[in-house]
Design a protein around this motif. Structure first.
Motif, PDB file in Angstrom:
ATOM      1  N   VAL A 187       0.866  -1.241  -0.056  1.00 49.14           N
ATOM      2  CA  VAL A 187       0.041  -0.066  -0.086  1.00 49.14           C
ATOM      3  C   VAL A 187       0.785   1.461  -0.094  1.00 49.14           C
ATOM      4  O   VAL A 187       0.268   2.583  -0.122  1.00 49.14           O
ATOM      5  CB  VAL A 187      -0.979  -0.064   1.168  1.00 49.14           C
ATOM      6  N   SER A 188       2.153   1.187   0.414  1.00 47.48           N
ATOM      7  CA  SER A 188       2.871   2.362   0.561  1.00 47.48           C
ATOM      8  C   SER A 188       3.007   3.280  -0.838  1.00 47.48           C
ATOM      9  O   SER A 188       3.032   4.629  -0.450  1.00 47.48           O
ATOM     10  CB  SER A 188       4.529   1.949   1.013  1.00 47.48           C
ATOM     11  N   GLU A 189       3.250   2.676  -2.016  1.00 45.51           N
ATOM     12  CA  GLU A 189       3.613   3.567  -3.076  1.00 45.51           C
ATOM     13  C   GLU A 189       2.861   3.237  -4.174  1.00 45.51           C
ATOM     14  O   GLU A 189       2.754   3.995  -5.053  1.00 45.51           O
ATOM     15  CB  GLU A 189       5.058   3.232  -3.233  1.00 45.51           C
ATOM     16  N   LEU A 190       2.083   2.061  -4.247  1.00 42.64           N
ATOM     17  CA  LEU A 190       1.794   1.590  -5.682  1.00 42.64           C
ATOM     18  C   LEU A 190       0.071   1.680  -5.664  1.00 42.64           C
ATOM     19  O   LEU A 190      -0.314   2.257  -6.700  1.00 42.64           O
ATOM     20  CB  LEU A 190       1.715   0.213  -5.776  1.00 42.64           C
ATOM     21  N   VAL A 191      -0.625   1.594  -4.717  1.00 43.70           N
ATOM     22  CA  VAL A 191      -1.934   1.703  -4.798  1.00 43.70           C
ATOM     23  C   VAL A 191      -2.679   3.090  -4.702  1.00 43.70           C
ATOM     24  O   VAL A 191      -2.011   4.007  -3.976  1.00 43.70           O
ATOM     25  CB  VAL A 191      -2.631   0.782  -3.823  1.00 43.70           C
ATOM     26  N   THR A 192      -3.963   3.213  -5.145  1.00 43.04           N
ATOM     27  CA  THR A 192      -4.406   4.532  -5.108  1.00 43.04           C
ATOM     28  C   THR A 192      -5.460   4.454  -3.858  1.00 43.04           C
ATOM     29  O   THR A 192      -5.685   5.387  -3.119  1.00 43.04           O
ATOM     30  CB  THR A 192      -5.242   4.994  -6.109  1.00 43.04           C
ATOM     31  N   HIS A 193      -6.096   3.232  -3.544  1.00 47.92           N
ATOM     32  CA  HIS A 193      -6.943   3.092  -2.254  1.00 47.92           C
ATOM     33  C   HIS A 193      -6.574   1.841  -1.541  1.00 47.92           C
ATOM     34  O   HIS A 193      -6.126   0.818  -2.072  1.00 47.92           O
ATOM     35  CB  HIS A 193      -8.481   3.189  -2.870  1.00 47.92           C
ATOM     36  N   VAL A 194      -7.176   1.776  -0.372  1.00 47.58           N
ATOM     37  CA  VAL A 194      -6.873   0.651   0.633  1.00 47.58           C
ATOM     38  C   VAL A 194      -7.947   0.494   1.421  1.00 47.58           C
ATOM     39  O   VAL A 194      -9.039   1.242   1.704  1.00 47.58           O
ATOM     40  CB  VAL A 194      -5.800   0.917   1.692  1.00 47.58           C
ATOM     41  N   ALA A 195      -8.479  -1.092   1.324  1.00 47.51           N
ATOM     42  CA  ALA A 195      -9.733  -1.472   2.296  1.00 47.51           C
ATOM     43  C   ALA A 195      -9.052  -2.388   3.247  1.00 47.51           C
ATOM     44  O   ALA A 195      -8.382  -3.389   2.500  1.00 47.51           O
ATOM     45  CB  ALA A 195     -10.872  -2.223   1.263  1.00 47.51           C
TER      46      ALA A 195
END
Length: 256
Positions: A205-213
């Motif tokens: 999640v730190s640098e790649l994705v735009t959103h987190v669930a």
């Protein structure tokens, strides 16, 4: 709304007396890159089964591109890649090209001929994941990371608007995991494909994705990755269910 690809509203599911998901609501829109994280047994795989219409919710609704998931038929609009170790026999006698070409069945149907430009489509899909040099090689001769890239190419050949990946890095070492994630990031940025990545690896999640669930039976957080990163570690640990260590990825090459 036309840009909503996945919509879960107040979804619950049980296995017998055990609650797997409890009143989950989530939306994934065009072009977004979501990481769905959570500990083992948190309901991540159940969430994928509900989205794919393989099971029906006990309460609530699941919609794909505005249609109920159980009735959705435009399968070519979705690319799905499961855990390779649970879904593929590495001794299967097929070349990389043959594996990727089989992804055209979504469009042509099981008993129709492949289109005249099938070879060109296979090449483009392999180029997108950096595996064109392996086109004639047997799929069983590849490493785990290379095989997963081929499965991504197989999903890409139908030109999906949405990719769903259920813990695709199982069995891939850390070095090659980084380059695999970087490849997914390029597909999202350059081709505009929305990605839903289910993982237990919070590092992603730190640098790649735009959103987190963050899922642990219920949704403990869902929103932009920047907001997730700003939260205090103690709060994130409560969401996840155990202490979480964040590690920033370096930028890997195309490699494996």
């Amino acid at each position: 709304m036309p840009d909503i690809l996945i919509e879960l509203e107040d979804v619950s599911y049980r296995y017998g007396d055990e609650t797997a998901l409890d009143h989950v609501s989530l939306q994934v829109r065009k072009g977004e890159f979501w990481a769905v994280i959570g500990p083992n047994g948190s309901g991540k795989s159940t969430l994928i089964k509900l989205i794919l219409g393989l099971i029906s919710p006990r309460t609530g609704s699941v919609r794909l591109f505005g249609e109920p998931a159980a009735m959705f038929r435009d399968k070519e609009r979705i690319g799905y890649v499961s855990q390779k170790s649970n879904a593929f026999n590495s001794a299967f006698p097929a070349t990389v090209s043959e594996v990727v070409r089989s992804g055209l069945v979504k469009k042509t149907g099981m008993f129709r001929r492949y289109p005249a430009d099938a070879d060109e489509q296979v090449l483009k899909a392999l180029q997108a994941v950096g595996m064109e040099a392996y086109a004639g090689r047997g799929i069983g001769q590849l490493s785990g990371g290379q095989q997963q890239r081929v499965f991504i190419a197989r999903a890409l050949i139908s030109h999906p608007e949405l990719m769903i990946l259920d813990e695709p890095t199982v069995g891939i070492d850390r070095k090659h995991m980084e380059s695999f994630y970087d490849m997914l990031g390029r597909l999202n940025r350059e081709q505009g494909i929305a990605i839903l990545l289910v993982t237990h690896d919070v590092d992603t999640v730190s640098e790649l994705v735009t959103h987190v669930a963050c899922v642990n039976r219920s949704i403990h957080f869902h929103g932009p990755s920047e907001e997730f990163s700003r939260r205090e570690a103690s709060i994130r640990n409560d969401w996840y269910g155990h202490p979480v260590r964040r590690v920033h990825h370096g930028k890997g090459g195309a490699g494996e």
